[in-house]
Design a protein around this motif. Structure first.
Motif, PDB file in Angstrom:
ATOM      1  N   HIS A  98       0.859  -1.179   0.000  1.00 35.48           N
ATOM      2  CA  HIS A  98       0.000   0.000   0.000  1.00 35.48           C
ATOM      3  C   HIS A  98       0.899   1.233   0.000  1.00 35.48           C
ATOM      4  N   LEU A  99       0.562   2.196  -0.842  1.00 39.39           N
ATOM      5  CA  LEU A  99       1.355   3.416  -0.946  1.00 39.39           C
ATOM      6  C   LEU A  99       0.421   4.622  -0.961  1.00 39.39           C
ATOM      7  N   TYR A 100       0.605   5.496   0.015  1.00 40.61           N
ATOM      8  CA  TYR A 100      -0.172   6.741   0.051  1.00 40.61           C
ATOM      9  C   TYR A 100       0.622   7.829  -0.667  1.00 40.61           C
ATOM     10  N   ILE A 101      -0.077   8.597  -1.519  1.00 38.79           N
ATOM     11  CA  ILE A 101       0.573   9.660  -2.286  1.00 38.79           C
ATOM     12  C   ILE A 101      -0.308  10.904  -2.269  1.00 38.79           C
ATOM     13  N   HIS A 102       0.307  12.039  -1.989  1.00 40.16           N
ATOM     14  CA  HIS A 102      -0.394  13.321  -2.099  1.00 40.16           C
ATOM     15  C   HIS A 102       0.531  14.295  -2.824  1.00 40.16           C
ATOM     16  N   MET A 103       0.149  14.644  -4.027  1.00 37.41           N
ATOM     17  CA  MET A 103       1.000  15.474  -4.890  1.00 37.41           C
ATOM     18  C   MET A 103       0.566  16.944  -4.865  1.00 37.41           C
ATOM     19  N   ASN A 104       1.552  17.822  -4.780  1.00 33.84           N
ATOM     20  CA  ASN A 104       1.346  19.255  -4.981  1.00 33.84           C
ATOM     21  C   ASN A 104       2.226  19.657  -6.151  1.00 33.84           C
ATOM     22  N   ASP A 105       1.652  19.646  -7.345  1.00 34.47           N
ATOM     23  CA  ASP A 105       2.470  19.897  -8.527  1.00 34.47           C
ATOM     24  C   ASP A 105       2.796  21.379  -8.714  1.00 34.47           C
ATOM     25  N   VAL A 106       2.078  22.253  -8.009  1.00 33.11           N
ATOM     26  CA  VAL A 106       2.383  23.683  -8.085  1.00 33.11           C
ATOM     27  C   VAL A 106       3.707  23.978  -7.379  1.00 33.11           C
ATOM     28  N   ASP A 107       3.869  23.412  -6.180  1.00 32.56           N
ATOM     29  CA  ASP A 107       5.092  23.632  -5.398  1.00 32.56           C
ATOM     30  C   ASP A 107       6.130  22.536  -5.605  1.00 32.56           C
ATOM     31  N   HIS A 108       5.830  21.595  -6.509  1.00 36.00           N
ATOM     32  CA  HIS A 108       6.791  20.561  -6.917  1.00 36.00           C
ATOM     33  C   HIS A 108       7.170  19.604  -5.776  1.00 36.00           C
ATOM     34  N   PHE A 109       6.214  19.239  -4.929  1.00 39.97           N
ATOM     35  CA  PHE A 109       6.533  18.221  -3.931  1.00 39.97           C
ATOM     36  C   PHE A 109       5.444  17.159  -3.888  1.00 39.97           C
ATOM     37  N   VAL A 110       5.830  15.997  -3.376  1.00 40.79           N
ATOM     38  CA  VAL A 110       4.910  14.886  -3.176  1.00 40.79           C
ATOM     39  C   VAL A 110       5.142  14.328  -1.781  1.00 40.79           C
ATOM     40  N   ILE A 111       4.054  14.070  -1.081  1.00 42.37           N
ATOM     41  CA  ILE A 111       4.131  13.402   0.218  1.00 42.37           C
ATOM     42  C   ILE A 111       3.806  11.925   0.003  1.00 42.37           C
ATOM     43  N   PHE A 112       4.709  11.067   0.462  1.00 44.17           N
ATOM     44  CA  PHE A 112       4.521   9.628   0.364  1.00 44.17           C
ATOM     45  C   PHE A 112       4.433   9.021   1.764  1.00 44.17           C
ATOM     46  N   SER A 113       3.732   7.929   1.855  1.00 44.36           N
ATOM     47  CA  SER A 113       3.806   7.085   3.045  1.00 44.36           C
ATOM     48  C   SER A 113       3.741   5.648   2.559  1.00 44.36           C
ATOM     49  N   GLY A 114       4.775   4.883   2.917  1.00 46.89           N
ATOM     50  CA  GLY A 114       4.847   3.520   2.419  1.00 46.89           C
ATOM     51  C   GLY A 114       6.027   3.292   1.504  1.00 46.89           C
ATOM     52  N   VAL A 115       6.990   4.219   1.512  1.00 48.70           N
ATOM     53  CA  VAL A 115       8.224   4.037   0.735  1.00 48.70           C
ATOM     54  C   VAL A 115       9.401   4.407   1.628  1.00 48.70           C
ATOM     55  N   SER A 116      10.398   3.556   1.669  1.00 45.02           N
ATOM     56  CA  SER A 116      11.582   3.782   2.493  1.00 45.02           C
ATOM     57  C   SER A 116      12.690   4.389   1.649  1.00 45.02           C
ATOM     58  N   LEU A 117      13.725   4.899   2.320  1.00 44.76           N
ATOM     59  CA  LEU A 117      14.893   5.412   1.600  1.00 44.76           C
ATOM     60  C   LEU A 117      15.529   4.304   0.765  1.00 44.76           C
ATOM     61  N   LYS A 118      15.561   3.114   1.300  1.00 45.20           N
ATOM     62  CA  LYS A 118      16.160   1.973   0.599  1.00 45.20           C
ATOM     63  C   LYS A 118      15.396   1.663  -0.683  1.00 45.20           C
ATOM     64  N   GLN A 119      14.098   1.951  -0.693  1.00 43.89           N
ATOM     65  CA  GLN A 119      13.307   1.762  -1.905  1.00 43.89           C
ATOM     66  C   GLN A 119      13.382   2.987  -2.817  1.00 43.89           C
ATOM     67  N   PHE A 120      13.500   4.148  -2.212  1.00 40.61           N
ATOM     68  CA  PHE A 120      13.479   5.394  -2.983  1.00 40.61           C
ATOM     69  C   PHE A 120      14.694   5.529  -3.900  1.00 40.61           C
ATOM     70  N   LEU A 121      15.882   5.419  -3.346  1.00 36.59           N
ATOM     71  CA  LEU A 121      17.085   5.739  -4.112  1.00 36.59           C
ATOM     72  C   LEU A 121      17.272   4.872  -5.369  1.00 36.59           C
ATOM     73  N   PRO A 122      17.029   3.543  -5.296  1.00 37.71           N
ATOM     74  CA  PRO A 122      17.199   2.764  -6.530  1.00 37.71           C
ATOM     75  C   PRO A 122      16.078   2.980  -7.545  1.00 37.71           C
ATOM     76  N   SER A 123      15.000   3.659  -7.139  1.00 38.19           N
ATOM     77  CA  SER A 123      13.818   3.776  -7.990  1.00 38.19           C
ATOM     78  C   SER A 123      13.718   5.104  -8.725  1.00 38.19           C
ATOM     79  N   VAL A 124      14.658   6.007  -8.479  1.00 42.78           N
ATOM     80  CA  VAL A 124      14.652   7.302  -9.158  1.00 42.78           C
ATOM     81  C   VAL A 124      15.907   7.434 -10.016  1.00 42.78           C
TER      82      VAL A 124
END
Length: 249
Positions: A14-40
């Motif tokens: 399960h992954l929660y996502i809330h995007m603010n494309d005006v200010d260029h940020f996204v809030i995630f819940s359900g992703v770790s740093l270990k998952q983030f770095l190899p995925s971008v």
């Protein structure tokens, strides 16, 4: 016979996502740093603005610790056990860090304290693509993306890796045909931005039929302001019909 409702454990993730494309940020819940770095897109080095990592290198000019590309794997292994808030921005070379003015250093400190930039989180000298803040207590990660499409790339790679891992566990025939794994493209996820801009839960699972297909149930959660509340109410949320089903084949 009525179809049995799926529980939280019936899903792969399960992954929660809330995007603010005006200010260029996204809030995630359900992703770790270990998952983030190899995925971008490739992150060369990270400048640590708030952390508990003790084995980083030290930049004399800014007096910030940093992690070089050579030490990134050790950082990833260690960071998941520290259970502390983490804030960083990426950078190309240490010469870029040495060029930061006192005002630019102050802006970085402001970001690490307030979780938002004083002006912009993207500095020309650093050439950073991301500005990252994760909070253990709030169960969330807030990421500023220079290119918003990187947020869909992150989610696509995260889910594709989970599918790959699930498909690798099984018969010899399944492993032999791993080149034909179901995959989702970032461009497909981009079609659902209207949902994540409201705040949405994406739930990945394997479909019973047809065999070899996966699905992502998308539920809009516009009434939730804090990600940690989503996990408290997860079982109840899953009883509500999903808004969209993304099929992966």
């Amino acid at each position: 016979m009525a179809k049995k409702l799926k529980t939280a454990d019936d899903f792969m993730h399960h992954l929660y996502i809330h995007m603010n494309d005006v200010d260029h940020f996204v809030i995630f819940s359900g992703v770790s740093l270990k998952q983030f770095l190899p995925s971008v897109e490739s992150v060369k080095n990270v400048l640590l603005l708030k952390h508990a990592y003790e084995d980083g290198s030290f930049n004399m000019h800014t007096q910030f610790d940093f992690v070089s590309s050579e030490d990134m794997q050790d950082f990833l292994k260690t960071e998941q056990d520290l259970k502390k808030d983490l804030c960083w921005v990426d950078f190309m070379t240490e010469k870029n860090v040495d060029a930061l003015t006192p005002l630019e250093q102050a802006e970085l400190l402001y970001f690490s304290h307030k979780r938002e930039p004083l002006a912009t989180p993207f500095m020309g000298k650093l050439q950073n693509r991301y500005a990252y803040y994760s909070s253990i207590a709030d169960k969330m990660t807030k990421v500023y993306f220079r290119f918003m499409g990187d947020s869909e790339l992150l989610v696509a790679n995260l889910f594709n890796q989970m599918i790959k891992e699930k498909e690798s566990v099984g018969s010899f025939w399944r492993r032999k045909n791993k080149g034909n794994l179901p995959m989702i493209d970032p461009s497909t996820l981009r079609l659902y931005r209207s949902f994540v801009k409201e705040g949405a839960l994406l739930s990945l699972y394997k479909l019973d039929k047809p065999s070899g297909h996966y699905g992502i149930e998308v539920r809009t959660l516009s009434d939730y302001d804090f990600p940690d509340e989503v996990w408290d109410d997860l079982d109840e949320i899953l009883k509500i019909s999903y808004d969209e089903l993304i099929q992966i084949s």
